[in-house]
Design an enzyme around this catalytic site. Sequence first.
Site, short mmCIF file in Angstrom:
data_model
loop_
_atom_site.label_atom_id
_atom_site.label_comp_id
_atom_site.label_asym_id
_atom_site.label_seq_id
_atom_site.Cartn_x
_atom_site.Cartn_y
_atom_site.Cartn_z
N HIS A 94 -36.39 -60.33 -72.44
CA HIS A 94 -38.17 -61.24 -71.77
C HIS A 94 -38.19 -60.37 -70.06
CE1 HIS A 94 -41.80 -62.43 -70.57
NE2 HIS A 94 -41.71 -62.57 -72.33
N ASN A 124 -44.20 -67.84 -77.41
CA ASN A 124 -43.69 -67.86 -76.62
C ASN A 124 -43.83 -69.27 -75.63
OD1 ASN A 124 -41.76 -68.18 -74.37
ND2 ASN A 124 -41.98 -65.17 -73.91
N LYS A 168 -42.43 -70.37 -72.88
CA LYS A 168 -41.35 -69.94 -71.60
C LYS A 168 -41.18 -71.28 -70.89
CE LYS A 168 -44.58 -66.57 -71.02
NZ LYS A 168 -44.94 -64.85 -70.32
N GLY A 207 -48.93 -62.63 -68.87
CA GLY A 207 -49.37 -63.67 -68.04
C GLY A 207 -50.70 -63.84 -66.46
N GLU A 256 -44.23 -55.07 -74.45
CA GLU A 256 -45.16 -56.65 -73.55
C GLU A 256 -44.42 -55.50 -72.54
OE1 GLU A 256 -44.72 -60.91 -74.78
OE2 GLU A 256 -42.80 -60.43 -73.53
N SER A 303 -50.56 -61.11 -72.53
CA SER A 303 -52.81 -61.74 -72.07
C SER A 303 -52.98 -60.91 -74.03
CB SER A 303 -53.17 -61.12 -71.11
OG SER A 303 -52.62 -61.36 -70.34
N GLU A 327 -39.01 -61.55 -68.26
CA GLU A 327 -38.64 -62.51 -67.01
C GLU A 327 -37.18 -62.69 -66.93
OE1 GLU A 327 -41.72 -65.26 -68.89
OE2 GLU A 327 -43.54 -64.08 -67.84
P1 13P Z 1 -49.13 -64.49 -71.77
O1 13P Z 1 -49.29 -63.91 -73.07
O2 13P Z 1 -48.97 -65.55 -71.43
O3 13P Z 1 -49.56 -63.71 -70.71
O4 13P Z 1 -47.05 -63.76 -72.01
C1 13P Z 1 -46.84 -62.96 -72.60
C2 13P Z 1 -46.14 -63.25 -72.78
O5 13P Z 1 -44.73 -62.97 -71.72
C3 13P Z 1 -44.74 -63.50 -74.94
O6 13P Z 1 -43.49 -63.28 -74.84
#
Ligand code: 13P
Length: 255
Positions: free
Chosen positions: A95, A9, A11, A173, A167, A213, A97
Amino acid sequence: MRTFFIAGNWKMNLIRESSVSLVRQLMETLTSVSGVDVAVCPPSVYLQEVGNTLRGSSLRLGAQNVSAAAEGAFTGEISCGMLKDVGCQYVILGHSERRTLYGETDAMVNEKLHAVLKAGLIPIVCVGETLAQREAGETQKVVREQCTGSLAGLTGEQMAKTVLAYEPVWAIGTGKTASPAQAEEVHADIRDLLSSQFGAAVANQVVIQYGGSVKADNAAELLGQPNIDGALVGGASLKADSFLAIVHAAAAIRK
Ligand code: 13P
């Protein structure tokens, strides 16, 4: 038997040139990898370019979001038909976010999910608790509620085609990963829930990714858990080396 599925992803990262260059590097190495499904989910403006680049390879294309509507006056939105038109196979839905920054609810995710399945795309439905919820001992309740709300009204056949991604919000992140045991506990509980709602045969087919992560150095341990069937990778998917190391970790386990 479930096939490992590793998806990147991206983003809101990378631009056209860096997207195409990353995909070319991935394609080169993936020719020698088998037994793992691998996808990249670039920003929507680059889907077409990335789709053209990876066409004919084993690398698959996914989007990060979609509208539940088929067409019409929805400024700024993109439909399932448009995603299919540019070669997408997958769509990430709900997601964290999108849930926290853009107010997406389980009901909205559910509406999108039905549209995605109807269009013949494969959804990747994200669920996960916040740190406050984990510390309050509410992880199981929160994740079960998100699953039940987001997956409402699916047939068993549709459920079997749907990918889930657990997640934990506190691991996204942040460099903090759920321990393999913490992740496995939630994955096993999600599969139990699916089993009670859709039957064991369906539950056993559902691919449940872990995200938060995931890196080269923790992937093997996470993917070694019985109910973890892949990874949804953010930061580490932006560089070929780190993403491929995760793919290789999956290939080495060969469930
Ligand atoms: P990170 O791997 O940067 O922690 O992000 C995970 C994520 O949100 C994947 O959708």
